[in-house]
Design an enzyme around this catalytic site. Structure first.
Site, PDB file in Angstrom:
ATOM      1  N   PRO A  44       0.800  -1.231   0.000  1.00 24.35           N
ATOM      2  CA  PRO A  44       0.000   0.000   0.000  1.00 24.35           C
ATOM      3  C   PRO A  44       0.833   1.281   0.000  1.00 24.35           C
ATOM      4  O   PRO A  44       0.412   2.286  -0.578  1.00 24.35           O
ATOM      5  CB  PRO A  44      -0.837  -0.128   1.279  1.00 24.35           C
ATOM      6  N   TYR A  45       1.974   1.262   0.646  1.00 18.46           N
ATOM      7  CA  TYR A  45       2.832   2.447   0.639  1.00 18.46           C
ATOM      8  C   TYR A  45       3.228   2.819  -0.787  1.00 18.46           C
ATOM      9  O   TYR A  45       3.052   3.958  -1.225  1.00 18.46           O
ATOM     10  CB  TYR A  45       4.080   2.197   1.494  1.00 18.46           C
TER      11      TYR A  45
END
Length: 423
Positions: free
Chosen positions: A230-231
């Site tokens: 997700p980062y």
């Protein structure tokens, strides 16, 4: 036939011309006139007080453009990388405004900078949040935009360096929505303000995590971006927004995708001081130093079965001093209606085991190491090809000795055992 008489009341005029209506005597008229004058006077006084309030102050050096002076907004400027960037900008005679909500940053870093550059018109700090979920919950999202817009409307920014973001791969897999909100959504808010106020330059702090796990090394700027956590996904979304906006804008844009940051200010003024509750998600350098100081019992290396030379992950470790130098070069070289995308790394990969050995030598401590299974969202090998940034910006990493960078950072850690609270 009924008849009655009207009693004459004091202060009343019962002349037949009154037509059944009462008229005020002259004395009563003067009382009302006095009250009107009082109300007008109080209103004028209130207006005067409002004009003298902070939001109506005469223009300051931060609120007006000045020939020969570049005013840079540094979002996340109280954080590890942002504070080092602010220090470099100030040293180079830029005017700097730091905006930070201090959720990850340190007020102590800002105080250090204020102590180094106390002159009027050099540095200001604004405590603000670029995104607030409560505003959405209360169904008043305009408050969020107003607060950010207010910062831009009251300051004459020539450029923005957007560092503000949560930035831990492991944490992003546990709380992905935080990352999409904090990185993608907040970048949109900043970008909208930049567009409304016609800021000339926008330098975006991105990451090699947008590439995911490429098929071949080293990574070049045209390597396909296929993030696996997700980062990285949130950062790529932010990049896509910036690129789409830039197609119809005169703004100069620079996107810097950097690799694993280490080190600290060589003169010992700033360092890395993550919040205690974030230690488990932090950088490997922070974990090594915590283990060397006895804050944690040892170092946990997650993943020893990767397809690398020694089975541990391989990363490109870039010194923070080199990193901020790249940002300043990007700021200087940014051109209107142009987008520059650059990898910021050394071009050399080092394994986690190599890093740990360098940290042991830098600290002089035989750190205990525990080897554990892989961490979700990690990739085996990532290092850059810095040829493009050398060619276009005349930038290359200078502080490439891993042990020396860790020695500099360790010196700050020892003198600040409780972070900036030790200052």
């Amino acid at each position: 036939m009924l008849s009655f008489s009207r009693t004459r009341s004091p202060g009343r005029n019962t002349s037949p011309l009154a037509g059944g209506m009462d008229y005020l005597e002259p004395k009563r008229k003067s009382n009302v006139l006095g009250r009107l004058i009082l109300i007008v006077s109080l209103t004028a006084l209130c207006i005067t007080m409002l004009k003298n309030a902070p939001s109506f102050t005469s223009p300051t050096s931060f609120s007006r453009s000045q020939e020969g002076v570049t005013h840079v907004l540094v979002t996340g400027g109280a954080g590890y990388i942002g504070s080092h960037a602010a220090l470099r900008l100030l040293k180079d005679s830029y005017r700097v405004t730091i905006v930070d909500n201090l959720s990850r940053g340190n007020l102590g870093a800002v105080k250090v900078l204020q102590g180094l550059f106390p002159e009027a018109g050099r540095l200001q700090f604004i405590y603000a949040d670029l995104g607030d979920a409560k505003a959405v919950i209360l169904h008043i999202p305009k408050i969020l935009l107003y607060e950010v817009d207010k910062i831009f409307s009251e300051n004459a920014f020539d450029a923005v360096m957007h560092f503000a973001a949560v930035a831990y791969v492991g944490e992003s897999t546990l709380d992905p929505l935080k990352y999409y909100h904090n990185i993608t959504s907040n970048t949109l808010v900043v970008l909208e303000a930049v567009a409304r106020h016609k800021v000339k330059k926008f330098i975006y702090s991105s990451t090699c995590a947008t590439y995911g796990e490429p098929d071949k090394m080293p990574i070049v700027e045209v390597t396909p971006q296929v993030p696996i956590n997700p980062y990285g996904k949130a950062k790529k979304m932010a990049e896509d927004m910036i690129l789409d906006f830039s197609k119809n804008s005169d703004m100069a844009v620079m996107i810097l995708r950097y690799f694993n940051v280490i080190g600290s200010d060589p003169e010992g003024r700033l360092g890395e001081a993550p919040k205690p509750e974030l230690r488990e998600h932090g950088r490997i350098s922070g974990a090594c130093f915590d283990a060397a100081r006895g804050v944690i019992p040892g170092l946990q290396v997650k993943g020893t079965d990767y397809k690398t030379g020694d089975g541990t992950c391989v990363r490109d470790y870039i010194d923070v001093t080199d990193l901020v130098d790249a940002h300043v070069k990007a700021l200087e070289k940014a051109k209107p209606r142009n987008v520059g995308i650059y990898n910021v790394g050394t071009g050399k990969g080092r394994s986690v085991k190599e890093f740990v050995e360098a940290c042991k030598k830098a600290t002089g401590v035989d750190i205990q190491v525990d080897f554990l299974p892989r961490r979700p969202g990690d990739y085996a090998e990532v290092y850059s090809d810095p040829a493009k940034i050398l060619r276009d910006l005349n930038w290359s990493a200078r502080f490439t000795n891993l042990q020396e960078s860790l020695e500099v950072a360790w010196k700050w850690q020892k003198s600040h055992p409780h972070g900036y609270a030790s200052s």
